[in-house]
Design a protein around this motif. Sequence first.
Motif, mmCIF file in Angstrom:
data_model
loop_
_atom_site.group_PDB
_atom_site.id
_atom_site.type_symbol
_atom_site.label_atom_id
_atom_site.label_comp_id
_atom_site.label_asym_id
_atom_site.label_seq_id
_atom_site.Cartn_x
_atom_site.Cartn_y
_atom_site.Cartn_z
ATOM 1 N N ALA A 146 44.885 14.297 42.022
ATOM 2 C CA ALA A 146 43.815 14.527 42.995
ATOM 3 C C ALA A 146 44.278 14.120 44.386
ATOM 4 O O ALA A 146 45.004 13.132 44.548
ATOM 5 N N LYS A 147 43.856 14.888 45.376
ATOM 6 C CA LYS A 147 44.143 14.579 46.773
ATOM 7 C C LYS A 147 42.828 14.657 47.551
ATOM 8 O O LYS A 147 41.993 15.532 47.293
ATOM 9 N N SER A 148 42.659 13.761 48.500
ATOM 10 C CA SER A 148 41.431 13.728 49.299
ATOM 11 C C SER A 148 41.753 13.691 50.785
ATOM 12 O O SER A 148 42.843 13.253 51.185
ATOM 13 N N VAL A 149 40.814 14.133 51.576
ATOM 14 C CA VAL A 149 40.954 14.095 53.028
ATOM 15 C C VAL A 149 39.576 13.826 53.631
ATOM 16 O O VAL A 149 38.556 14.258 53.082
ATOM 17 N N ILE A 150 39.548 13.094 54.727
ATOM 18 C CA ILE A 150 38.302 12.820 55.441
ATOM 19 C C ILE A 150 38.249 13.716 56.674
ATOM 20 O O ILE A 150 39.192 13.750 57.476
ATOM 21 N N VAL A 151 37.155 14.462 56.815
ATOM 22 C CA VAL A 151 36.965 15.334 57.981
ATOM 23 C C VAL A 151 35.582 15.072 58.566
ATOM 24 O O VAL A 151 34.748 14.408 57.947
ATOM 25 N N SER A 152 35.353 15.593 59.735
ATOM 26 C CA SER A 152 34.032 15.459 60.342
ATOM 27 C C SER A 152 33.459 16.833 60.620
ATOM 28 O O SER A 152 34.195 17.783 60.937
ATOM 29 N N VAL A 153 32.149 16.966 60.489
ATOM 30 C CA VAL A 153 31.472 18.236 60.762
ATOM 31 C C VAL A 153 31.654 18.575 62.230
ATOM 32 O O VAL A 153 31.343 17.769 63.108
ATOM 33 N N GLU A 154 32.189 19.752 62.485
ATOM 34 C CA GLU A 154 32.508 20.105 63.864
ATOM 35 C C GLU A 154 31.340 20.708 64.620
ATOM 36 O O GLU A 154 31.206 20.525 65.818
ATOM 37 N N ASN A 155 30.515 21.465 63.929
ATOM 38 C CA ASN A 155 29.366 22.056 64.600
ATOM 39 C C ASN A 155 28.351 22.493 63.565
ATOM 40 O O ASN A 155 28.565 22.362 62.371
ATOM 41 N N GLY A 156 27.252 23.020 64.040
ATOM 42 C CA GLY A 156 26.216 23.481 63.137
ATOM 43 C C GLY A 156 26.561 24.829 62.547
ATOM 44 O O GLY A 156 26.911 24.957 61.393
ATOM 45 N N ASP A 157 26.479 25.876 63.364
ATOM 46 C CA ASP A 157 26.746 27.209 62.834
ATOM 47 C C ASP A 157 27.383 28.127 63.871
ATOM 48 O O ASP A 157 27.387 29.331 63.702
ATOM 49 N N ASP A 158 27.897 27.576 64.960
ATOM 50 C CA ASP A 158 28.489 28.397 65.998
ATOM 51 C C ASP A 158 29.984 28.539 65.789
ATOM 52 O O ASP A 158 30.636 27.661 65.216
ATOM 53 N N LEU A 159 30.547 29.635 66.288
ATOM 54 C CA LEU A 159 31.986 29.815 66.259
ATOM 55 C C LEU A 159 32.623 28.888 67.287
ATOM 56 O O LEU A 159 32.024 28.566 68.310
ATOM 57 N N ILE A 160 33.856 28.481 67.002
ATOM 58 C CA ILE A 160 34.554 27.539 67.877
ATOM 59 C C ILE A 160 35.524 28.295 68.762
ATOM 60 O O ILE A 160 36.390 29.022 68.274
ATOM 61 N N GLY A 161 35.382 28.140 70.082
ATOM 62 C CA GLY A 161 36.296 28.792 71.011
ATOM 63 C C GLY A 161 35.564 29.457 72.145
ATOM 64 O O GLY A 161 34.359 29.722 72.072
ATOM 65 N N ASP A 162 36.302 29.741 73.199
ATOM 66 C CA ASP A 162 35.704 30.339 74.399
ATOM 67 C C ASP A 162 35.820 31.851 74.438
ATOM 68 O O ASP A 162 35.105 32.521 75.185
ATOM 69 N N THR A 163 36.736 32.408 73.649
ATOM 70 C CA THR A 163 36.939 33.856 73.636
ATOM 71 C C THR A 163 36.858 34.377 72.208
ATOM 72 O O THR A 163 36.944 33.605 71.247
ATOM 73 N N ASN A 164 36.704 35.680 72.077
ATOM 74 C CA ASN A 164 36.696 36.273 70.740
ATOM 75 C C ASN A 164 37.973 35.930 69.983
ATOM 76 O O ASN A 164 37.938 35.601 68.797
ATOM 77 N N ALA A 165 39.110 35.995 70.672
ATOM 78 C CA ALA A 165 40.391 35.738 70.019
ATOM 79 C C ALA A 165 40.453 34.308 69.488
ATOM 80 O O ALA A 165 40.854 34.077 68.339
ATOM 81 N N GLU A 166 40.056 33.342 70.298
ATOM 82 C CA GLU A 166 40.099 31.946 69.867
ATOM 83 C C GLU A 166 39.119 31.685 68.732
ATOM 84 O O GLU A 166 39.425 30.964 67.776
ATOM 85 N N GLN A 167 37.938 32.281 68.828
ATOM 86 C CA GLN A 167 36.940 32.105 67.775
ATOM 87 C C GLN A 167 37.415 32.713 66.457
ATOM 88 O O GLN A 167 37.230 32.124 65.387
ATOM 89 N N ILE A 168 38.028 33.886 66.532
ATOM 90 C CA ILE A 168 38.520 34.547 65.315
ATOM 91 C C ILE A 168 39.638 33.724 64.681
ATOM 92 O O ILE A 168 39.644 33.503 63.462
ATOM 93 N N PHE A 169 40.583 33.255 65.488
ATOM 94 C CA PHE A 169 41.692 32.460 64.954
ATOM 95 C C PHE A 169 41.169 31.192 64.293
ATOM 96 O O PHE A 169 41.585 30.851 63.172
ATOM 97 N N ASN A 170 40.256 30.493 64.948
ATOM 98 C CA ASN A 170 39.707 29.256 64.384
ATOM 99 C C ASN A 170 38.936 29.522 63.100
ATOM 100 O O ASN A 170 39.024 28.763 62.131
ATOM 101 N N TYR A 171 38.181 30.611 63.090
ATOM 102 C CA TYR A 171 37.403 30.934 61.896
ATOM 103 C C TYR A 171 38.320 31.229 60.710
ATOM 104 O O TYR A 171 38.122 30.701 59.611
ATOM 105 N N LEU A 172 39.306 32.060 60.929
ATOM 106 C CA LEU A 172 40.188 32.467 59.826
ATOM 107 C C LEU A 172 40.998 31.286 59.289
ATOM 108 O O LEU A 172 41.192 31.159 58.074
ATOM 109 N N THR A 173 41.482 30.409 60.170
ATOM 110 C CA THR A 173 42.290 29.274 59.710
ATOM 111 C C THR A 173 41.431 28.210 59.034
ATOM 112 O O THR A 173 41.921 27.466 58.184
ATOM 113 N N THR A 174 40.155 28.123 59.387
ATOM 114 C CA THR A 174 39.288 27.146 58.725
ATOM 115 C C THR A 174 38.632 27.714 57.470
ATOM 116 O O THR A 174 37.941 26.997 56.751
ATOM 117 N N HIS A 175 38.876 28.982 57.205
ATOM 118 C CA HIS A 175 38.334 29.587 55.988
ATOM 119 C C HIS A 175 39.438 30.042 55.035
ATOM 120 O O HIS A 175 39.227 30.935 54.219
#
Length: 327
Positions: A146-175
């Motif tokens: 078993a492996k564990s990691v501690i993370v923190s909730v980054e936001n409620g339900d909004d995409l992360i980033g200032d542009t479509n490109a940044e939001q898409i990259f962040n979404y895909l890498t976090t999913h």
Amino acid sequence: MPVKCNYIQKEKKIKWTRGSGEFLSLSVVAVMVTYVIIMITGFLQLSAATSQITKAVSTAGRSAAVCTSLEDAQKQVQRVAETAILSENISGIQTSVDYAGGSTSWEPGAYLKVTVSASVHTIEPFISRWILAAGSEQHTLSGNYAKSVIVSVENGDDLIGDTNAEQIFNYLTTHGMTPEGAAGMMGNLQAESGLNPAAVQGHSHDATYCQDYLARVDSGEITRAEFVSENRGFGLAQWTSRGRRGALYDHVQRSNASIGDLEAQLEYLVQELQTSYRMVWNVLSTTHSVRAASDIVLHSYEAPADQSAAVELLRFSYALMFFNEFN
């Protein structure tokens, strides 16, 4: 009178015991060498398996951090872990997401403990009983890890980033996608729609037309039956076929979002990859090659009429641009 000499040739007896010591020694050495090779193989298998579990919990942790609730995080983490772990030596994948560090409710900044556990199977000699760590109850290479990691909730339900490109990259890498996988997908989306979720084939550069089209679909003026039968590309991936457009339409309706909503389309894109294009998803979630990611999306997910070397190179150049910008 000559003397006759009779030589009597004695029969030479073969001593079968002679050399048996050497033979026994060689046999022992052969057994020991085989044993060592098997043990080394077992340790290599164990190392590769635990490495996959470590990478899976890291990816799952990033995914959990951007979910909208604890229940959503628990479901998403299980999906991500199952797609990130591909080794045949690993089975029984289980995950958990719990509040940590005194956090008791889902809100930005709340701490979560994400755990991924699985059974690891290695090749081992029948006499293997190795203590891997002092005080550990683990006596064989195979077992539950078993492996564990501690993370923190980054936001409620909004995409992360200032542009479509940044939001898409962040979404895909976090999913679940690796940075290289996300970049490879984005290079193709750039070629298909310019990363515009409102893009309508033939009118992608006409913002007024596209916005009017979205309003007509959202209001019901363009019905579902009409939307799925148009036979032209729409959205980020320029979904074209009746089945894919229909599934996108239904997903957006369930999400109570606009047909041109970026997050809703990203949700559908990941869902489609994980279910209908699993081979592509397996590459995007594990690869460390931007070119490999770009090519498999081109040939096995988008599959446009022109899949020439020139098209491969163009989409790879877009992908590499995004990788260098956001990774």
